[in-house]
Design an enzyme around this catalytic site. Structure first.
Site, short mmCIF file in Angstrom:
data_model
loop_
_atom_site.label_atom_id
_atom_site.label_comp_id
_atom_site.label_asym_id
_atom_site.label_seq_id
_atom_site.Cartn_x
_atom_site.Cartn_y
_atom_site.Cartn_z
N ALA A 117 0.83 -1.22 0.00
CA ALA A 117 0.00 0.00 0.00
C ALA A 117 0.86 1.26 0.00
O ALA A 117 1.08 1.87 -1.05
CB ALA A 117 -0.95 -0.04 1.17
N ARG A 118 1.38 1.66 1.15
CA ARG A 118 2.27 2.83 1.24
C ARG A 118 3.29 2.60 2.36
O ARG A 118 2.93 2.12 3.45
CB ARG A 118 1.48 4.11 1.56
CG ARG A 118 0.71 4.69 0.37
CD ARG A 118 1.64 5.21 -0.74
NE ARG A 118 0.92 5.67 -1.92
CZ ARG A 118 0.64 4.94 -3.00
NH1 ARG A 118 1.00 3.67 -3.06
NH2 ARG A 118 0.02 5.47 -4.03
N GLU A 120 9.89 6.82 -0.99
CA GLU A 120 10.39 6.11 -2.17
C GLU A 120 10.51 7.02 -3.40
O GLU A 120 11.27 6.71 -4.32
CB GLU A 120 9.52 4.89 -2.49
CG GLU A 120 8.11 5.24 -2.88
CD GLU A 120 7.21 4.02 -3.03
OE1 GLU A 120 7.67 2.89 -2.85
OE2 GLU A 120 6.02 4.23 -3.33
N HIS A 136 7.85 -0.90 -6.30
CA HIS A 136 6.49 -0.42 -6.58
C HIS A 136 5.98 -0.96 -7.93
O HIS A 136 5.57 -0.19 -8.80
CB HIS A 136 6.46 1.13 -6.57
CG HIS A 136 5.12 1.68 -6.18
ND1 HIS A 136 4.95 2.67 -5.26
CD2 HIS A 136 3.86 1.35 -6.61
CE1 HIS A 136 3.67 2.95 -5.14
NE2 HIS A 136 2.98 2.15 -5.95
P1 NAD Z 1 -9.83 1.53 -2.04
O1 NAD Z 1 -10.15 2.97 -1.76
O2 NAD Z 1 -10.71 0.77 -2.97
O3 NAD Z 1 -9.77 0.72 -0.65
C1 NAD Z 1 -9.11 1.19 0.47
C2 NAD Z 1 -9.86 0.70 1.68
O4 NAD Z 1 -9.10 1.04 2.85
C3 NAD Z 1 -11.25 1.33 1.85
O5 NAD Z 1 -12.23 0.34 1.91
C4 NAD Z 1 -11.13 2.12 3.15
O6 NAD Z 1 -12.33 2.16 3.89
C5 NAD Z 1 -10.05 1.33 3.88
N1 NAD Z 1 -9.43 2.07 4.97
C6 NAD Z 1 -9.14 3.40 5.05
N2 NAD Z 1 -8.61 3.68 6.26
C7 NAD Z 1 -8.57 2.51 6.95
C8 NAD Z 1 -8.13 2.15 8.23
N3 NAD Z 1 -7.62 3.06 9.09
N4 NAD Z 1 -8.23 0.85 8.62
C9 NAD Z 1 -8.75 -0.08 7.78
N5 NAD Z 1 -9.19 0.21 6.55
C10 NAD Z 1 -9.09 1.48 6.13
O7 NAD Z 1 -8.32 1.54 -2.54
P2 NAD Z 1 -7.58 0.40 -3.38
O8 NAD Z 1 -7.77 0.67 -4.84
O9 NAD Z 1 -7.94 -0.93 -2.83
O10 NAD Z 1 -6.05 0.77 -3.07
C11 NAD Z 1 -5.54 0.67 -1.73
C12 NAD Z 1 -4.16 1.27 -1.69
O11 NAD Z 1 -3.25 0.45 -2.41
C13 NAD Z 1 -4.00 2.63 -2.37
O12 NAD Z 1 -4.46 3.69 -1.56
C14 NAD Z 1 -2.53 2.70 -2.61
O13 NAD Z 1 -1.89 3.20 -1.45
C15 NAD Z 1 -2.13 1.24 -2.79
N6 NAD Z 1 -1.76 0.93 -4.20
C16 NAD Z 1 -0.56 0.34 -4.43
C17 NAD Z 1 -0.18 0.01 -5.72
C18 NAD Z 1 1.14 -0.67 -6.01
O14 NAD Z 1 1.49 -0.82 -7.19
N7 NAD Z 1 1.87 -1.10 -5.01
C19 NAD Z 1 -1.04 0.30 -6.79
C20 NAD Z 1 -2.28 0.88 -6.52
C21 NAD Z 1 -2.63 1.19 -5.21
#
Ligand code: NAD
Length: 329
Positions: free
Chosen positions: A233-234, A263, A294
């Site tokens: 995620a991050r 990063e 990433h």
């Molecule tokens: P999304 O918005 O569909 O889902 C994120 C979920 O996290 C939501 O359901 C939200 O309610 C939940 N959330 C927020 N705060 C929270 C907390 N404190 N505790 C528990 N749950 C919580 O987003 P997504 O499309 O599933 O993407 C998630 C993350 O993945 C992105 O924000 C990004 O940081 C990361 N990402 C990484 C890559 C990669 O290549 N590594 C690519 C895309 C996204």
């Protein structure tokens, strides 16, 4: 329709060509990001698209409006590159590609979980020295025996949950948003309950004020010895000093991260290992830690979707329609 596509990268070109052939719209590619200098190139076009990390300042939107252009379609998720007030003041409608392939990230997370379970880094390193014994990596656990806690069960988390469920793992979901459709794959619970029961913890939340530094000392104190941690995620979600200590002590069995704090300073650069932060230099040497640059999203489908979704949104908006990817004021 004539669309000017800024900052095109070579791997986008085949998808642009296919999309043009399919839709009949003409796309001209530029290989630089949209800026105050080259915005004038957009004169005579109906729409523009870009993907870039450099900010698009205010004069860009007034220029586009002067040329009769009504939108900018971003081929990426992060839209902090826009000056939103300036865009809205000039009636420029903005779109991004919020979900280009959640499955890509879910599949990569599963790949890394399997790597840790099977001790692949240890076996690979031993094999490179000619060690043909079984001692190097040790005996694995099987995925159906795992209880996996997903912190964040949105698009990516839900996709990963389905895969884990199909493989026979028990999936615990921690998310303030409840999605009834996930009930078939997960058990919703509290963070503390999930941490006390899970063998695997995987983060799929955005970085926000609640998730920044979420995996701190008290979080690590609540997990079971021998847990596996996955972070696609991050980087800023996890305290990296405690992570390192936990990997060294065996409190964590292993971890795989596709992201690290700050990063952006070293992403997309081929630097020497000594130029990376010292903790990263140490971490990548560990047998039980996997770091990747990433790349979880980086699949054919994701690149195709970024191009096609952005261009489709451009056409929809120019035609006066609405898209779910529009960034609303
Ligand atoms: P999304 O918005 O569909 O889902 C994120 C979920 O996290 C939501 O359901 C939200 O309610 C939940 N959330 C927020 N705060 C929270 C907390 N404190 N505790 C528990 N749950 C919580 O987003 P997504 O499309 O599933 O993407 C998630 C993350 O993945 C992105 O924000 C990004 O940081 C990361 N990402 C990484 C890559 C990669 O290549 N590594 C690519 C895309 C996204």
């Amino acid at each position: 329709m004539k669309i000017l596509m800024y900052n095109t990268v070579a791997e986008e070109l085949p998808y642009v060509k296919d999309w043009s052939a399919k839709t009949g719209h003409e796309v001209v590619n530029l290989f630089d990001p949209l800026d105050t200098e080259n915005v004038s190139m957009a004169k005579g076009y109906d729409a523009v698209s870009t993907q870039q990390t450099t900010v698009m300042p205010a004069p860009i939107y007034s220029k586009l409006a002067q040329f009769g252009i009504k939108q900018i379609a971003l081929r990426q998720v992060g839209y902090d590159v826009f000056d939103l007030p300036a865009a809205f003041e000039n009636n420029i409608r903005l779109s991004n590609v919020a979900a280009y392939s959640p499955r890509a990230i879910a599949e990569y997370t599963l790949t890394q979980l399997m790597n840790i379970l099977r001790n692949n880094k240890k076996f690979d390193r031993a094999m490179a020295t000619g060690d043909y014994t079984w001692a190097a990596g040790g005996r694995a656990r099987e995925i159906y025996q795992m209880t996996v806690a997903l912190i964040g069960v949105g698009r990516i988390g839900s996709s990963f949950a389905q895969m884990l469920h199909a493989l026979g793992a028990k999936v615990l979901a921690v998310d303030p948003i409840y999605r009834a459709q996930n009930e078939a794959f997960v058990e919703y619970t509290t963070l503390d309950d999930a941490l006390s029961r899970a063998n695997v913890i995987s983060f799929h939340t955005p970085l926000n004020s609640q998730t920044k530094g979420m995996a701190d000392k008290s979080f690590f104190d609540k997990i079971q010895p021998g847990t596996i941690m996955l972070n696609m995620a991050r980087g800023e979600i996890v305290d990296m000093a405690i992570l390192e200590k936990s990997l060294l002590s065996g409190h964590l069995y292993g971890a795989a991260f596709d992201v690290t704090p700050n990063e952006n300073e070293f992403m997309d650069k081929k630097q020497s290992i000594n130029e990376l932060p010292e903790n990263i230099q140490r971490l990548v040497q560990l047998d039980n830690f996997y770091l990747s640059p990433h790349i979880a999203f980086y699949t054919n489908t994701a690149i195709k979707n970024m191009v096609e979704m952005a261009l489709n949104d451009a056409v929809t908006i120019v035609n006066g329609g609405y898209t779910e990817n529009e960034i609303l004021r």
